[in-house]
Design a protein around this motif. Structure first.
Motif, PDB file in Angstrom:
ATOM      1  N   PHE A   1       5.139  -8.686  -0.464  1.00 28.10           N
ATOM      2  CA  PHE A   1       5.908  -9.454  -1.440  1.00 28.10           C
ATOM      3  C   PHE A   1       5.082 -10.520  -2.141  1.00 28.10           C
ATOM      4  CE2 PHE A   1       8.979  -7.254   1.016  1.00 28.10           C
ATOM      5  CZ  PHE A   1       9.932  -6.904   0.084  1.00 28.10           C
ATOM      6  N   GLU A   2       4.146 -11.140  -1.441  1.00 27.64           N
ATOM      7  CA  GLU A   2       3.296 -12.168  -2.048  1.00 27.64           C
ATOM      8  C   GLU A   2       2.450 -11.576  -3.181  1.00 27.64           C
ATOM      9  OE1 GLU A   2       0.576 -15.832  -0.394  1.00 27.64           O
ATOM     10  OE2 GLU A   2       0.724 -14.009   0.804  1.00 27.64           O
ATOM     11  N   GLU A   3       2.076 -10.305  -3.069  1.00 29.83           N
ATOM     12  CA  GLU A   3       1.247  -9.622  -4.074  1.00 29.83           C
ATOM     13  C   GLU A   3       2.069  -8.803  -5.064  1.00 29.83           C
ATOM     14  OE1 GLU A   3      -1.365  -7.052  -1.911  1.00 29.83           O
ATOM     15  OE2 GLU A   3      -2.234  -8.682  -0.740  1.00 29.83           O
ATOM     16  N   SER A   4       3.388  -8.665  -4.825  1.00 28.53           N
ATOM     17  CA  SER A   4       4.248  -7.757  -5.604  1.00 28.53           C
ATOM     18  C   SER A   4       3.612  -6.372  -5.690  1.00 28.53           C
ATOM     19  CB  SER A   4       4.509  -8.309  -7.010  1.00 28.53           C
ATOM     20  OG  SER A   4       5.241  -9.508  -6.927  1.00 28.53           O
ATOM     21  N   THR A   5       3.155  -5.875  -4.541  1.00 27.95           N
ATOM     22  CA  THR A   5       2.454  -4.601  -4.477  1.00 27.95           C
ATOM     23  C   THR A   5       3.060  -3.719  -3.393  1.00 27.95           C
ATOM     24  OG1 THR A   5       0.400  -5.660  -5.176  1.00 27.95           O
ATOM     25  CG2 THR A   5       0.189  -3.508  -4.147  1.00 27.95           C
ATOM     26  N   ALA A   6       3.159  -2.431  -3.703  1.00 32.29           N
ATOM     27  CA  ALA A   6       3.593  -1.423  -2.738  1.00 32.29           C
ATOM     28  C   ALA A   6       2.410  -0.501  -2.469  1.00 32.29           C
ATOM     29  CB  ALA A   6       4.771  -0.631  -3.283  1.00 32.29           C
ATOM     30  N   TYR A   7       2.002  -0.426  -1.226  1.00 37.35           N
ATOM     31  CA  TYR A   7       0.913   0.469  -0.841  1.00 37.35           C
ATOM     32  C   TYR A   7       1.529   1.763  -0.331  1.00 37.35           C
ATOM     33  CZ  TYR A   7      -1.964  -3.651  -1.312  1.00 37.35           C
ATOM     34  OH  TYR A   7      -2.608  -4.762  -1.819  1.00 37.35           O
ATOM     35  N   LYS A   8       1.250   2.839  -1.058  1.00 35.01           N
ATOM     36  CA  LYS A   8       1.847   4.130  -0.723  1.00 35.01           C
ATOM     37  C   LYS A   8       1.094   4.773   0.432  1.00 35.01           C
ATOM     38  CE  LYS A   8       3.543   8.331  -2.924  1.00 35.01           C
ATOM     39  NZ  LYS A   8       3.603   9.064  -4.191  1.00 35.01           N
ATOM     40  N   GLY A   9       1.842   5.171   1.450  1.00 31.66           N
ATOM     41  CA  GLY A   9       1.267   5.873   2.596  1.00 31.66           C
ATOM     42  C   GLY A   9       1.490   7.368   2.437  1.00 31.66           C
ATOM     43  N   GLY A  10       1.620   8.036   3.540  1.00 29.12           N
ATOM     44  CA  GLY A  10       1.820   9.475   3.522  1.00 29.12           C
ATOM     45  C   GLY A  10       3.265   9.858   3.280  1.00 29.12           C
ATOM     46  N   LYS A  11       3.521  11.153   3.369  1.00 27.89           N
ATOM     47  CA  LYS A  11       4.873  11.673   3.218  1.00 27.89           C
ATOM     48  C   LYS A  11       5.621  11.507   4.533  1.00 27.89           C
ATOM     49  CE  LYS A  11       3.851  14.932  -0.372  1.00 27.89           C
ATOM     50  NZ  LYS A  11       4.264  16.167  -0.989  1.00 27.89           N
ATOM     51  N   SER A  12       6.922  11.255   4.425  1.00 27.82           N
ATOM     52  CA  SER A  12       7.753  11.140   5.616  1.00 27.82           C
ATOM     53  C   SER A  12       9.203  11.385   5.252  1.00 27.82           C
ATOM     54  CB  SER A  12       7.637   9.761   6.264  1.00 27.82           C
ATOM     55  OG  SER A  12       8.515   9.678   7.368  1.00 27.82           O
ATOM     56  N   THR A  13       9.853  12.212   6.046  1.00 30.00           N
ATOM     57  CA  THR A  13      11.295  12.388   5.936  1.00 30.00           C
ATOM     58  C   THR A  13      11.955  11.875   7.210  1.00 30.00           C
ATOM     59  OG1 THR A  13      11.138  14.622   6.825  1.00 30.00           O
ATOM     60  CG2 THR A  13      11.100  14.392   4.418  1.00 30.00           C
ATOM     61  N   GLN A  14      11.210  11.134   8.016  1.00 30.34           N
ATOM     62  CA  GLN A  14      11.699  10.649   9.313  1.00 30.34           C
ATOM     63  C   GLN A  14      11.812   9.131   9.372  1.00 30.34           C
ATOM     64  OE1 GLN A  14      12.643  12.610  12.082  1.00 30.34           O
ATOM     65  NE2 GLN A  14      12.687  14.084  10.433  1.00 30.34           N
ATOM     66  N   GLY A  15      11.833   8.449   8.250  1.00 23.69           N
ATOM     67  CA  GLY A  15      11.972   7.005   8.259  1.00 23.69           C
ATOM     68  C   GLY A  15      10.698   6.297   8.688  1.00 23.69           C
ATOM     69  N   THR A  16      10.841   5.028   9.061  1.00 19.64           N
ATOM     70  CA  THR A  16       9.685   4.208   9.435  1.00 19.64           C
ATOM     71  C   THR A  16       9.574   3.999  10.940  1.00 19.64           C
ATOM     72  OG1 THR A  16      10.960   2.149   9.247  1.00 19.64           O
ATOM     73  CG2 THR A  16       9.797   2.900   7.262  1.00 19.64           C
TER      74      THR A  16
END
Length: 190
Positions: free
Chosen positions: A88-103
């Motif tokens: 949130f401090e950077e207003s940035t989203a770092y995209k990881g891998g694919k997932s259909t199982q949540g976090t």
């Protein structure tokens, strides 16, 4: 022989159609909001933080927010397709891998591979009676308590580091805006 093959192909097609689109259920609840109090102690020096887990679609979409005091710092997000870390401090989203199982990992005895688990007496966490299990391997000790497939309590000690996470508030089947599971429009995606 051709008839048997044709029947098998039709049966496979029917099975594929029947299972296509059926959502897997990681949790027994459709949706919820759970507040956790976390602590980490390194060589006896404690630090505390709060996390809030939002989930929908039985845990396939999740967002776990990390707060320092009242300030939202980061969130792990799964939109049902991809994982992101929101800073949130950077207003940035770092995209990881694919997932259909949540976090989050669901509560199961095989939650952590390579460990043998011992069942303990039930534990009450945030007013819910949880199945409780423990694994001890050398100096490493882990205790987990789960309810409806959700880990509500986790405690681990290893090499002078002690961590714990405990649910303190649970809202079952909560109405959660779909926006909670989207990267904010104002964020850069990397």
């Amino acid at each position: 022989m051709k008839q048997i093959r044709s029947i098998l192909l039709v049966m496979l097609a029917v099975l594929a159609i029947a299972t296509c689109g059926v959502a897997q259920r990681k949790y027994a609840l459709k949706s919820g909001i759970i507040t956790f109090e976390n602590s980490v102690a390194i060589l006896g020096k404690p630090a505390a933080q709060r996390q809030v887990l939002y989930f929908d679609d039985y845990g396939m979409r999740e967002r776990k927010e990390l707060y320092e005091g009242d300030t939202l710092r980061e969130a792990a997000l799964c939109d049902g397709m991809h994982l992101y870390t929101l800073v949130f401090e950077e207003s940035t989203a770092y995209k990881g891998g694919k997932s259909t199982q949540g976090t989050e990992a669901p509560f199961r005895r095989d939650t952590t591979k390579g460990k043998s688990w011992t069942k303990l007496p039930a534990m009450k966490v945030a007013g819910r009676v949880c199945e409780t299990i423990r694994s001890v391997q050398g100096d490493d000790e882990t205790t987990l308590a789960g309810w409806n497939g959700i880990v509500l309590f986790a405690e681990s000690s290893s090499g002078g580091i002690h961590t714990s996470s405990k649910a303190v508030k649970i809202s079952e089947n909560a109405k959660i805006s779909p926006e909670m599971f989207r990267v904010p429009a104002s964020f850069r995606v990397r």
